[in-house]
Scaffold this active site. Structure first.
Site, short mmCIF file in Angstrom:
data_model
loop_
_atom_site.label_atom_id
_atom_site.label_comp_id
_atom_site.label_asym_id
_atom_site.label_seq_id
_atom_site.Cartn_x
_atom_site.Cartn_y
_atom_site.Cartn_z
N CYS A 241 15.53 -17.82 10.06
CA CYS A 241 15.55 -18.53 11.34
C CYS A 241 14.11 -18.87 11.76
O CYS A 241 13.44 -19.63 11.08
CB CYS A 241 16.29 -17.67 12.37
SG CYS A 241 16.50 -18.40 14.00
N ASP B 91 24.93 -26.34 9.98
CA ASP B 91 23.94 -25.81 10.92
C ASP B 91 23.65 -26.87 11.99
O ASP B 91 22.97 -27.87 11.72
CB ASP B 91 22.66 -25.44 10.18
CG ASP B 91 21.68 -24.66 11.03
OD1 ASP B 91 21.73 -24.79 12.27
OD2 ASP B 91 20.85 -23.93 10.46
N HIS C 146 24.30 -21.95 10.79
CA HIS C 146 23.01 -21.28 10.97
C HIS C 146 23.21 -19.77 10.86
O HIS C 146 24.27 -19.23 11.15
CB HIS C 146 22.43 -21.64 12.34
CG HIS C 146 21.01 -21.21 12.51
ND1 HIS C 146 19.97 -21.80 11.84
CD2 HIS C 146 20.47 -20.23 13.28
CE1 HIS C 146 18.83 -21.21 12.18
NE2 HIS C 146 19.11 -20.26 13.05
#
Length: 280
Positions: free
Chosen positions: A157, A214, A246
């Site tokens: 991330c 995502d 994600h």
């Protein structure tokens, strides 16, 4: 390993996010890696402006020359999932270390939502400072059993973006693995470059792992990054999992996609092995 006096150790423990951040509660079932045959603990890395806290894990009984993997946190800091990533890598023979890169700005574990983490902490973190902190972390690892000539970086991330940037910053790395890190974005004083900006000049081979579903990383940005990489000489690759969103490797969250996570993990290990990072 280096010993720390109680006040410093208490500071390090307090600065590292414990458990899981409030912003991701409730936590679903997560993978837990034990510490059997591992040395794990908290490190305090001395900087000019303070002590950088970090969590490390390494195989027990191996004194030196361990390949090093820098592990870069999610937006939520060095919580239990990131520590577990370190332990998983240590089980494979690496010295894995995750520095708390927000320690100057605050503890994300105390924030109740992602917006607060972004506005009060992440928005104040300078990329240049992060690069310097990772340099210091690598130096510490080299003094504590790691082989700085065999170093890789992986991040998730927020840390996925940092992985691309640090691979550009430190061309001596053997490899990088970026998990669903943003590739394009606004430029500012604290964030002068984005991964797509450095793609054509990147020398370190980076494996990018992304989810086709995502919503925060559009596929056109992934395609732009892939095209830019093809113009360079880094031999980097991007893999997209069509059904994953994600944070598909975050096994403590509903976003977890077991098939994509397991395939990505094996690809990461193979990537490390094939770029001079095989643990002996």
């Amino acid at each position: 390993m280096q010993a720390f006096d109680p006040p410093r150790r208490d500071f390090i423990k307090g600065a590292l996010a414990t458990g899981f951040a409030l912003a991701v509660q409730p936590v679903t079932a997560s993978i837990i890696t034990d510490t059997l045959s591992l040395d794990t603990g908290l490190a305090g890395i001395a900087l000019d402006d303070g002590i950088l806290p970090a969590y490390f894990a390494r195989p027990t009984g191996q004194a030196d020359a361990l390949p090093i993997v820098l592990v870069v946190q999610e937006i939520f800091g060095v919580h239990e999932h990131i520590r577990d990533i370190c332990r998983r890598l240590a089980k494979r023979g690496y010295l894995a270390i995750a520095p708390e890169l927000y320690f100057r700005q605050g503890n994300p574990a105390e924030a109740s939502d992602i917006a607060t983490i972004i506005s009060t902490i992440v928005s104040k973190v300078a990329d240049q400072q992060v690069m310097q902190d990772l340099d210091a972390t690598l130096a510490w690892a080299g003094l504590h059993g790691g082989d700085v000539k065999r170093t890789a970086i992986t991040g998730f991330c927020w840390g996925g973006r940092i992985t691309w940037l640090y691979a550009s910053h430190n061309p001596d790395l053997k490899a990088g693995i970026a998990w669903y890190g943003k590739l394009v974005g606004e430029h500012g004083t604290l964030t002068p470059s984005q991964p797509v900006d450095i793609a054509t000049t990147l020398k370190v081979p980076v494996l990018g792992l992304y989810g086709g579903q995502d919503g925060s990383i559009p596929q056109d940005s992934v395609n732009s990054m892939r095209s830019a990489l093809q113009q360079g000489s880094s031999a980097s690759q991007i893999v997209v999992y069509p059904q994953a969103g994600h944070a598909f490797n975050a096994d403590y969250r509903p976003s977890y996609n077991a098939a994509a996570a397991q395939d990505g993990w094996q690809r990461m290990l193979t990537w490390l092995d094939s770029h001079g990072m095989a643990a002996h």
